[in-house]
Write an enzyme that holds these catalytic residues in place. Sequence first.
Site, PDB file in Angstrom:
ATOM      1  N   GLU A  35       0.841  -1.215   0.000  1.00 29.35           N
ATOM      2  CA  GLU A  35       0.000   0.000   0.000  1.00 29.35           C
ATOM      3  C   GLU A  35       0.869   1.255   0.000  1.00 29.35           C
ATOM      4  O   GLU A  35       0.568   2.241  -0.673  1.00 29.35           O
ATOM      5  CB  GLU A  35      -0.933   0.014   1.219  1.00 29.35           C
ATOM      6  CG  GLU A  35      -2.046  -1.002   1.161  1.00 29.35           C
ATOM      7  CD  GLU A  35      -2.818  -0.977  -0.159  1.00 29.35           C
ATOM      8  OE1 GLU A  35      -3.320   0.088  -0.564  1.00 29.35           O
ATOM      9  OE2 GLU A  35      -2.921  -2.052  -0.798  1.00 29.35           O
ATOM     10  N   TRP A  53       1.748   2.151  -3.327  1.00 28.82           N
ATOM     11  CA  TRP A  53       0.751   2.924  -4.085  1.00 28.82           C
ATOM     12  C   TRP A  53       0.998   4.419  -3.928  1.00 28.82           C
ATOM     13  O   TRP A  53       0.754   5.212  -4.835  1.00 28.82           O
ATOM     14  CB  TRP A  53      -0.676   2.584  -3.621  1.00 28.82           C
ATOM     15  CG  TRP A  53      -1.277   1.400  -4.322  1.00 28.82           C
ATOM     16  CD1 TRP A  53      -1.369   0.128  -3.843  1.00 28.82           C
ATOM     17  CD2 TRP A  53      -1.863   1.375  -5.647  1.00 28.82           C
ATOM     18  NE1 TRP A  53      -1.986  -0.673  -4.773  1.00 28.82           N
ATOM     19  CE2 TRP A  53      -2.305   0.059  -5.885  1.00 28.82           C
ATOM     20  CE3 TRP A  53      -2.066   2.345  -6.637  1.00 28.82           C
ATOM     21  CZ2 TRP A  53      -2.934  -0.318  -7.077  1.00 28.82           C
ATOM     22  CZ3 TRP A  53      -2.696   1.974  -7.820  1.00 28.82           C
ATOM     23  CH2 TRP A  53      -3.119   0.652  -8.034  1.00 28.82           C
ATOM     24  N   TRP A  55     -20.929  14.981 -17.884  1.00 34.50           N
ATOM     25  CA  TRP A  55     -21.144  15.175 -16.448  1.00 34.50           C
ATOM     26  C   TRP A  55     -22.471  15.913 -16.242  1.00 34.50           C
ATOM     27  O   TRP A  55     -22.817  16.813 -17.004  1.00 34.50           O
ATOM     28  CB  TRP A  55     -20.025  16.007 -15.831  1.00 34.50           C
ATOM     29  CG  TRP A  55     -18.651  15.416 -16.000  1.00 34.50           C
ATOM     30  CD1 TRP A  55     -17.633  15.923 -16.748  1.00 34.50           C
ATOM     31  CD2 TRP A  55     -18.148  14.200 -15.430  1.00 34.50           C
ATOM     32  NE1 TRP A  55     -16.527  15.105 -16.679  1.00 34.50           N
ATOM     33  CE2 TRP A  55     -16.817  14.035 -15.870  1.00 34.50           C
ATOM     34  CE3 TRP A  55     -18.700  13.220 -14.592  1.00 34.50           C
ATOM     35  CZ2 TRP A  55     -16.026  12.947 -15.499  1.00 34.50           C
ATOM     36  CZ3 TRP A  55     -17.906  12.138 -14.221  1.00 34.50           C
ATOM     37  CH2 TRP A  55     -16.597  12.008 -14.671  1.00 34.50           C
ATOM     38  N   ASN A 109     -10.208   3.725   3.578  1.00 31.25           N
ATOM     39  CA  ASN A 109      -9.926   3.595   2.146  1.00 31.25           C
ATOM     40  C   ASN A 109     -11.060   2.919   1.367  1.00 31.25           C
ATOM     41  O   ASN A 109     -11.447   3.371   0.290  1.00 31.25           O
ATOM     42  CB  ASN A 109      -8.620   2.828   1.931  1.00 31.25           C
ATOM     43  CG  ASN A 109      -8.295   2.688   0.452  1.00 31.25           C
ATOM     44  OD1 ASN A 109      -8.138   3.683  -0.245  1.00 31.25           O
ATOM     45  ND2 ASN A 109      -8.230   1.458  -0.031  1.00 31.25           N
ATOM     46  N   TRP A 150     -15.140  14.110 -11.380  1.00 26.78           N
ATOM     47  CA  TRP A 150     -14.259  13.671 -10.278  1.00 26.78           C
ATOM     48  C   TRP A 150     -13.478  14.828  -9.664  1.00 26.78           C
ATOM     49  O   TRP A 150     -13.115  14.786  -8.489  1.00 26.78           O
ATOM     50  CB  TRP A 150     -13.316  12.558 -10.745  1.00 26.78           C
ATOM     51  CG  TRP A 150     -12.374  12.931 -11.864  1.00 26.78           C
ATOM     52  CD1 TRP A 150     -12.577  12.743 -13.194  1.00 26.78           C
ATOM     53  CD2 TRP A 150     -11.074  13.546 -11.754  1.00 26.78           C
ATOM     54  NE1 TRP A 150     -11.498  13.206 -13.921  1.00 26.78           N
ATOM     55  CE2 TRP A 150     -10.560  13.690 -13.060  1.00 26.78           C
ATOM     56  CE3 TRP A 150     -10.300  13.974 -10.680  1.00 26.78           C
ATOM     57  CZ2 TRP A 150      -9.310  14.265 -13.322  1.00 26.78           C
ATOM     58  CZ3 TRP A 150      -9.056  14.542 -10.931  1.00 26.78           C
ATOM     59  CH2 TRP A 150      -8.575  14.686 -12.245  1.00 26.78           C
ATOM     60  N   TRP A 165      -8.741   9.508  -7.347  1.00 27.18           N
ATOM     61  CA  TRP A 165     -10.042   9.877  -7.937  1.00 27.18           C
ATOM     62  C   TRP A 165     -10.114   9.430  -9.390  1.00 27.18           C
ATOM     63  O   TRP A 165     -11.146   8.925  -9.849  1.00 27.18           O
ATOM     64  CB  TRP A 165     -10.287  11.382  -7.802  1.00 27.18           C
ATOM     65  CG  TRP A 165     -10.944  11.722  -6.498  1.00 27.18           C
ATOM     66  CD1 TRP A 165     -10.324  12.051  -5.332  1.00 27.18           C
ATOM     67  CD2 TRP A 165     -12.353  11.714  -6.209  1.00 27.18           C
ATOM     68  NE1 TRP A 165     -11.256  12.258  -4.341  1.00 27.18           N
ATOM     69  CE2 TRP A 165     -12.503  12.068  -4.847  1.00 27.18           C
ATOM     70  CE3 TRP A 165     -13.508  11.455  -6.963  1.00 27.18           C
ATOM     71  CZ2 TRP A 165     -13.753  12.162  -4.233  1.00 27.18           C
ATOM     72  CZ3 TRP A 165     -14.759  11.562  -6.351  1.00 27.18           C
ATOM     73  CH2 TRP A 165     -14.871  11.902  -5.001  1.00 27.18           C
TER      74      TRP A 165
HETATM   75  P1  FAD Z   1      -2.694   2.043   5.415  1.00 33.38           P
HETATM   76  O1  FAD Z   1      -3.633   1.042   4.922  1.00 33.38           O
HETATM   77  O2  FAD Z   1      -2.152   1.865   6.794  1.00 33.38           O
HETATM   78  O3  FAD Z   1      -1.566   2.248   4.376  1.00 33.38           O
HETATM   79  C1  FAD Z   1      -0.268   2.754   4.699  1.00 33.38           C
HETATM   80  C2  FAD Z   1       0.045   3.961   3.840  1.00 33.38           C
HETATM   81  O4  FAD Z   1       0.077   3.593   2.471  1.00 33.38           O
HETATM   82  C3  FAD Z   1      -0.986   5.076   3.929  1.00 33.38           C
HETATM   83  O5  FAD Z   1      -0.749   5.889   5.043  1.00 33.38           O
HETATM   84  C4  FAD Z   1      -0.782   5.796   2.611  1.00 33.38           C
HETATM   85  O6  FAD Z   1       0.305   6.679   2.657  1.00 33.38           O
HETATM   86  C5  FAD Z   1      -0.436   4.662   1.668  1.00 33.38           C
HETATM   87  N1  FAD Z   1      -1.656   4.199   0.981  1.00 33.38           N
HETATM   88  C6  FAD Z   1      -2.576   3.325   1.439  1.00 33.38           C
HETATM   89  N2  FAD Z   1      -3.539   3.128   0.499  1.00 33.38           N
HETATM   90  C7  FAD Z   1      -3.201   3.884  -0.557  1.00 33.38           C
HETATM   91  C8  FAD Z   1      -3.780   4.107  -1.836  1.00 33.38           C
HETATM   92  N3  FAD Z   1      -4.895   3.480  -2.228  1.00 33.38           N
HETATM   93  N4  FAD Z   1      -3.174   4.968  -2.675  1.00 33.38           N
HETATM   94  C9  FAD Z   1      -2.012   5.596  -2.328  1.00 33.38           C
HETATM   95  N5  FAD Z   1      -1.422   5.418  -1.128  1.00 33.38           N
HETATM   96  C10 FAD Z   1      -2.006   4.575  -0.255  1.00 33.38           C
HETATM   97  N6  FAD Z   1      -4.415   8.940   0.621  1.00 33.38           N
HETATM   98  C11 FAD Z   1      -3.737  10.023   1.038  1.00 33.38           C
HETATM   99  O7  FAD Z   1      -2.726   9.874   1.737  1.00 33.38           O
HETATM  100  N7  FAD Z   1      -4.144  11.294   0.696  1.00 33.38           N
HETATM  101  C12 FAD Z   1      -5.246  11.510  -0.069  1.00 33.38           C
HETATM  102  O8  FAD Z   1      -5.561  12.669  -0.368  1.00 33.38           O
HETATM  103  C13 FAD Z   1      -5.995  10.383  -0.508  1.00 33.38           C
HETATM  104  N8  FAD Z   1      -7.117  10.547  -1.249  1.00 33.38           N
HETATM  105  C14 FAD Z   1      -7.803   9.435  -1.680  1.00 33.38           C
HETATM  106  C15 FAD Z   1      -8.941   9.611  -2.473  1.00 33.38           C
HETATM  107  C16 FAD Z   1      -9.675   8.503  -2.918  1.00 33.38           C
HETATM  108  C17 FAD Z   1     -10.880   8.712  -3.791  1.00 33.38           C
HETATM  109  C18 FAD Z   1      -9.251   7.210  -2.566  1.00 33.38           C
HETATM  110  C19 FAD Z   1     -10.014   6.007  -3.036  1.00 33.38           C
HETATM  111  C20 FAD Z   1      -8.114   7.021  -1.796  1.00 33.38           C
HETATM  112  C21 FAD Z   1      -7.374   8.119  -1.343  1.00 33.38           C
HETATM  113  N9  FAD Z   1      -6.215   7.974  -0.554  1.00 33.38           N
HETATM  114  C22 FAD Z   1      -5.527   9.078  -0.133  1.00 33.38           C
HETATM  115  C23 FAD Z   1      -5.624   6.634  -0.338  1.00 33.38           C
HETATM  116  C24 FAD Z   1      -6.024   5.898   0.943  1.00 33.38           C
HETATM  117  O9  FAD Z   1      -7.402   5.928   1.107  1.00 33.38           O
HETATM  118  C25 FAD Z   1      -5.348   6.447   2.188  1.00 33.38           C
HETATM  119  O10 FAD Z   1      -3.970   6.614   1.977  1.00 33.38           O
HETATM  120  C26 FAD Z   1      -5.553   5.494   3.364  1.00 33.38           C
HETATM  121  O11 FAD Z   1      -6.913   5.304   3.609  1.00 33.38           O
HETATM  122  C27 FAD Z   1      -4.869   6.051   4.589  1.00 33.38           C
HETATM  123  O12 FAD Z   1      -5.108   5.242   5.693  1.00 33.38           O
HETATM  124  P2  FAD Z   1      -3.938   4.511   6.437  1.00 33.38           P
HETATM  125  O13 FAD Z   1      -2.804   5.465   6.676  1.00 33.38           O
HETATM  126  O14 FAD Z   1      -4.514   3.844   7.624  1.00 33.38           O
HETATM  127  O15 FAD Z   1      -3.487   3.463   5.352  1.00 33.38           O
END
Ligand code: FAD
Length: 481
Positions: A279, A282, A310, A345, A363, A386
């Site tokens: 993750e 990502w 849209w 997420n 979006w 997005w």
């Molecule tokens: P964990 O599951 O603990 O993951 C560890 C770290 O990995 C996160 O802190 C984050 O840095 C990274 N990560 C995890 N999932 C993703 C992902 N899908 N894409 C990229 N990096 C990821 N994340 C943001 O940090 N900022 C945003 O503005 C943001 N906007 C989002 C918008 C949408 C529409 C979606 C679907 C996802 C978005 N995310 C964003 C990704 C993700 O939802 C969050 O990073 C995650 O929920 C953070 O929770 P966590 O730190 O507990 O994640």
Amino acid sequence: MVTPKSGPKPAIVWFRRDLRLADNPALAAAARSGAVVPVFILDPADMPGGASAWWLHGSLAALAADLARLGAPLVLRRGDPARLIPAIAREAGARAVFWNRLYDPAIIARDKALKASLAADDFEVESFAASLLAEPWEVRTGGGTPFKVFTPFWRALSARAPLPAPLPAPKRLTGLAGIASENLDTWNLRPARPDWAGGLRAAWTPGEKSAAKRLAAFLDGTVRAYGAARNIPAIDATSRLSPHLHWGEISPRQIGSSAEAAAIAHPEAASGVAAFLRELGWRDFAHHLTFHWPEITTENWKSEFDAFPWAGDEAAFRRWTRGETGYPIVDAGMRELWTTGFMHNRVRMIAASFLVKHLLVDWRRGAAWFEDTLVDADLAVNRTSWQWVAGSGADAAPYFRIFNPVLQGEKFDPEGAYVRAHLPELAALDARYIHKPWAAPSEALAKAGIALGSNYPHPMVDHAKARARALAAYAEIRQSG
Ligand code: FAD
């Protein structure tokens, strides 16, 4: 001008989104070279959204306290960094300016120009890698091009040499007295009237120490079930490190090396650690895409979406922002966001998909709302996510895969615990109906104290009809494309 009484000339460390002492190569370089002048500049032309600004206040307060303890007080200024950095460097009689790199398109342009002008004025100026697992240009396909698809990107990133060991925090710093600083409180980064930040304060503690604690607690236990539980929004199964990562209170290298150590010490944690690091991959991928295709933050990656019809329905957009769509999993997510500055997420995917596909709202409008309300709002990650949800992005979910919010809710929140936590008006509803209150018999609604259309809305669109409308819109752009 303030000049140091003796010793080498000071160096400016320009803090940006690296608000930490440990594993901070710009700070380490400055500390090696002599007196250190740590600076943070609030640029009115590049203000964070509301929730992020709240976070920034706490993070700067924590950093300022830590730097003062080490002997180098943080200098706060407001204005254009292109003007202020050289001005402070001159004021301090500095020889060098150091910072850690960021990759947002506008920031790259600004930093490049500033670097050139500082170098032309005979300052030593150097930027460092500190925000990602790898620099966006370091990971390449066999053919030498950037990646467009995550899985091979992650394979290539994981195959690189082990991460360099994170740098320790400096034990003490030599500061420089007499450089004027603004007062953080006058920046009004926190809301006053109304003070809507109570939920944020209850949920979060910004700062480097808090980030380290969160990582340690996560690696100590939660990570073991991460693979299975990370999609269940009612469980606190993820790290919640995203806002700490955005502001650089912790680095991906620190996370990576601690996570790898945890997997070695506790083999039963290894699969959870692997899923967690993927993750984190990502996050790097989002920055990789944004670095190589900067237009991805504003333009549809797939240009056929430029012709997408849209609906641009303002009232529908507003209902979505308020969590009043009538679909409990969407509304719970939007309320979680509003109250805590965070959304799980899985629910981000469902709520974003609902806006784009069920309501046919562009979006970019949803992304902007997230940027104002998320504590972890990050241009690259948010915009690429997005686009991924909308189907217009790189390696995106196919547009025709339209989440059914009822089935998603039933699958990932089977008892409705997440919905109940964020929608108290539905808390007493039988689990059978928690994701579709409109299908509940009137006695079940009455027993739970729910009057649809009064204390909880009817669904604002019918799923089957909305799905058909979205598919028709998609067919239109496919034909014209
Ligand atoms: P964990 O599951 O603990 O993951 C560890 C770290 O990995 C996160 O802190 C984050 O840095 C990274 N990560 C995890 N999932 C993703 C992902 N899908 N894409 C990229 N990096 C990821 N994340 C943001 O940090 N900022 C945003 O503005 C943001 N906007 C989002 C918008 C949408 C529409 C979606 C679907 C996802 C978005 N995310 C964003 C990704 C993700 O939802 C969050 O990073 C995650 O929920 C953070 O929770 P966590 O730190 O507990 O994640």
